[in-house]
Scaffold this motif. Sequence first.
Motif, PDB file in Angstrom:
ATOM      1  N   ARG A  94       2.072   6.124   8.522  1.00 40.68           N
ATOM      2  CA  ARG A  94       1.276   6.119   7.000  1.00 40.68           C
ATOM      3  C   ARG A  94       2.455   6.158   5.868  1.00 40.68           C
ATOM      4  O   ARG A  94       2.895   7.276   4.949  1.00 40.68           O
ATOM      5  N   SER A  95       3.413   5.092   6.104  1.00 43.01           N
ATOM      6  CA  SER A  95       4.876   5.374   5.757  1.00 43.01           C
ATOM      7  C   SER A  95       4.632   4.883   3.900  1.00 43.01           C
ATOM      8  O   SER A  95       5.559   6.248   3.442  1.00 43.01           O
ATOM      9  N   VAL A  96       4.442   4.927   3.832  1.00 48.05           N
ATOM     10  CA  VAL A  96       4.284   4.427   1.927  1.00 48.05           C
ATOM     11  C   VAL A  96       3.584   6.221   1.328  1.00 48.05           C
ATOM     12  O   VAL A  96       3.914   6.542   0.781  1.00 48.05           O
ATOM     13  N   GLN A  97       2.310   5.901   2.390  1.00 44.09           N
ATOM     14  CA  GLN A  97       1.307   6.829   1.871  1.00 44.09           C
ATOM     15  C   GLN A  97       1.866   8.513   1.816  1.00 44.09           C
ATOM     16  O   GLN A  97       1.633   8.895   0.916  1.00 44.09           O
ATOM     17  N   LEU A  98       3.073   8.918   2.480  1.00 45.52           N
ATOM     18  CA  LEU A  98       3.514   9.778   2.239  1.00 45.52           C
ATOM     19  C   LEU A  98       4.782  10.273   2.127  1.00 45.52           C
ATOM     20  O   LEU A  98       5.191  11.241   1.362  1.00 45.52           O
ATOM     21  N   LEU A  99       5.420   8.965   0.789  1.00 39.32           N
ATOM     22  CA  LEU A  99       5.942   8.851   0.200  1.00 39.32           C
ATOM     23  C   LEU A  99       5.568   8.770  -1.469  1.00 39.32           C
ATOM     24  O   LEU A  99       6.315   9.156  -2.211  1.00 39.32           O
ATOM     25  N   LEU A 100       4.612   8.694  -1.334  1.00 39.47           N
ATOM     26  CA  LEU A 100       3.382   8.535  -2.962  1.00 39.47           C
ATOM     27  C   LEU A 100       2.625   9.816  -2.751  1.00 39.47           C
ATOM     28  O   LEU A 100       1.794  10.109  -4.391  1.00 39.47           O
ATOM     29  N   GLU A 101       1.848  10.364  -1.592  1.00 42.15           N
ATOM     30  CA  GLU A 101       1.084  11.517  -1.743  1.00 42.15           C
ATOM     31  C   GLU A 101       1.394  12.172  -2.790  1.00 42.15           C
ATOM     32  O   GLU A 101      -0.054  13.199  -3.133  1.00 42.15           O
ATOM     33  N   ASP A 102       2.108  12.814  -3.102  1.00 41.38           N
ATOM     34  CA  ASP A 102       1.604  13.888  -4.430  1.00 41.38           C
ATOM     35  C   ASP A 102       1.650  13.303  -5.889  1.00 41.38           C
ATOM     36  O   ASP A 102       1.766  13.593  -7.502  1.00 41.38           O
ATOM     37  N   GLN A 103       1.978  12.066  -6.055  1.00 41.54           N
ATOM     38  CA  GLN A 103       1.962  11.417  -7.075  1.00 41.54           C
ATOM     39  C   GLN A 103       0.761   9.890  -7.022  1.00 41.54           C
ATOM     40  O   GLN A 103       0.804   9.871  -8.901  1.00 41.54           O
ATOM     41  N   ILE A 104       0.164   9.482  -6.638  1.00 42.03           N
ATOM     42  CA  ILE A 104      -1.187   8.896  -6.743  1.00 42.03           C
ATOM     43  C   ILE A 104      -2.193   9.377  -5.707  1.00 42.03           C
ATOM     44  O   ILE A 104      -2.025  10.719  -4.824  1.00 42.03           O
ATOM     45  N   GLU A 105      -3.723   8.710  -6.005  1.00 41.45           N
ATOM     46  CA  GLU A 105      -4.583   9.688  -5.106  1.00 41.45           C
ATOM     47  C   GLU A 105      -5.202   8.804  -4.383  1.00 41.45           C
ATOM     48  O   GLU A 105      -5.177   7.651  -3.999  1.00 41.45           O
ATOM     49  N   ILE A 106      -4.743   8.748  -2.533  1.00 38.45           N
ATOM     50  CA  ILE A 106      -4.852   8.551  -1.080  1.00 38.45           C
ATOM     51  C   ILE A 106      -6.185   8.330  -1.031  1.00 38.45           C
ATOM     52  O   ILE A 106      -6.536   9.413  -0.694  1.00 38.45           O
ATOM     53  N   PHE A 107      -6.548   7.235  -0.573  1.00 40.01           N
ATOM     54  CA  PHE A 107      -7.951   6.698   0.048  1.00 40.01           C
ATOM     55  C   PHE A 107      -7.129   6.301   1.270  1.00 40.01           C
ATOM     56  O   PHE A 107      -6.812   5.134   1.364  1.00 40.01           O
ATOM     57  N   ASP A 108      -7.499   6.987   2.939  1.00 43.79           N
ATOM     58  CA  ASP A 108      -7.395   6.422   3.396  1.00 43.79           C
ATOM     59  C   ASP A 108      -8.510   6.245   4.437  1.00 43.79           C
ATOM     60  O   ASP A 108      -9.422   6.500   4.673  1.00 43.79           O
ATOM     61  N   LEU A 109      -8.532   4.257   5.313  1.00 44.55           N
ATOM     62  CA  LEU A 109      -9.099   4.090   5.297  1.00 44.55           C
ATOM     63  C   LEU A 109      -9.042   3.201   7.052  1.00 44.55           C
ATOM     64  O   LEU A 109      -8.072   1.986   6.979  1.00 44.55           O
ATOM     65  N   LEU A 110      -9.083   3.775   8.368  1.00 48.16           N
ATOM     66  CA  LEU A 110      -9.686   3.595   9.419  1.00 48.16           C
ATOM     67  C   LEU A 110     -10.026   1.849   9.735  1.00 48.16           C
ATOM     68  O   LEU A 110     -11.191   2.406   9.785  1.00 48.16           O
ATOM     69  N   ILE A 111      -9.335   0.954   9.814  1.00 47.78           N
ATOM     70  CA  ILE A 111     -10.543   0.127   9.705  1.00 47.78           C
ATOM     71  C   ILE A 111     -10.018  -0.951  10.860  1.00 47.78           C
ATOM     72  O   ILE A 111     -10.833  -1.575  11.685  1.00 47.78           O
ATOM     73  N   TYR A 112      -9.284  -0.222  12.341  1.00 49.01           N
ATOM     74  CA  TYR A 112      -8.503  -0.642  13.715  1.00 49.01           C
ATOM     75  C   TYR A 112      -7.471  -0.407  14.299  1.00 49.01           C
ATOM     76  O   TYR A 112      -6.939   0.457  13.223  1.00 49.01           O
ATOM     77  N   ASP A 113      -7.124  -0.581  15.453  1.00 44.22           N
ATOM     78  CA  ASP A 113      -7.062   0.576  16.402  1.00 44.22           C
ATOM     79  C   ASP A 113      -6.097  -0.485  17.195  1.00 44.22           C
ATOM     80  O   ASP A 113      -6.918  -1.242  17.293  1.00 44.22           O
ATOM     81  N   ASN A 114      -4.535  -0.357  17.194  1.00 38.04           N
ATOM     82  CA  ASN A 114      -3.371  -0.878  17.424  1.00 38.04           C
ATOM     83  C   ASN A 114      -3.005  -0.280  19.278  1.00 38.04           C
ATOM     84  O   ASN A 114      -3.018   0.934  19.373  1.00 38.04           O
ATOM     85  N   VAL A 115      -3.526  -0.859  20.091  1.00 37.04           N
ATOM     86  CA  VAL A 115      -3.916  -0.181  21.648  1.00 37.04           C
ATOM     87  C   VAL A 115      -3.134  -1.471  22.559  1.00 37.04           C
ATOM     88  O   VAL A 115      -2.395  -2.135  22.773  1.00 37.04           O
ATOM     89  N   ILE A 116      -1.777  -0.047  22.592  1.00 38.25           N
ATOM     90  CA  ILE A 116      -0.816  -0.546  24.028  1.00 38.25           C
ATOM     91  C   ILE A 116      -1.714  -1.111  25.128  1.00 38.25           C
ATOM     92  O   ILE A 116      -2.471  -0.717  25.567  1.00 38.25           O
ATOM     93  N   LYS A 117      -0.821  -2.546  25.369  1.00 39.72           N
ATOM     94  CA  LYS A 117      -1.165  -2.996  26.841  1.00 39.72           C
ATOM     95  C   LYS A 117       0.042  -2.983  27.376  1.00 39.72           C
ATOM     96  O   LYS A 117       0.337  -2.333  27.542  1.00 39.72           O
TER      97      LYS A 117
END
Length: 224
Positions: A130-153
């Motif tokens: 959430r690199s971009v979200q953390l930089l913007l969270e106090d200045q825009i209204e953020i909605f996170d939507l989890l759409i996939y999981d990345n799993v280590i091989k």
Amino acid sequence: MKSVFISRDLFPESVFLQKLTALGYEVHGESLIHFEVIPFYTIPQTDWIFFSSQNAVRFFGEGISILEIPFSVKDVRLAGIGKATSKAIKKVFGRCDFEGDGNPETTAKTFLEVAKNQKTLFPSAKKSRRSVQLLLEDQIEIFDLLIYDNVIKTNFELPNFEVIVFTSPLNVEAYFSKKKITDSQHFVVIGKTTGKALEEYGVLDYSIAPEASELGLMEAVFNR
């Protein structure tokens, strides 16, 4: 012959593969993670949809086909963190209204100029930093939507390479779950977030691609 590993599956038309092979490098591309779909059935109403990766574009595009309520991107503006993601957005949705430079800090700053105080949806991976979200969270209204999981091989085997190129923090974690640093290896990362992940394993000397693209990664390898 110099050997290069990149944590990305490469296709024959890959710029990274073609240019480095032409320069005499032996190139091996293989993603060390795999993806699992997380179904979603509703989307909040927002002014923007911000994509932080090509995979986010792909899984969001596939996911909207199963929504309970029809959804059209014509009602929102679309943003991509960098050139490759923006290209994927245009391919899937026909347009991209904002293109960052691939760096979370500078991209967040320029995105804020057009989206301050607006609602923004971030389709993302379960393990996203959430690199971009953390930089913007106090200045825009953020909605996170989890759409996939990345799993280590866990079933990969790799020889030692002279140059190791990492394209995400999770690929760093996957690599060091089975490999150790050897003498004379050089590391290249796609951006600062991946570099910070590399530092967690004690690697402080590495190169960052001048842009978050295959061409940028190729240049970082060649100019290391």
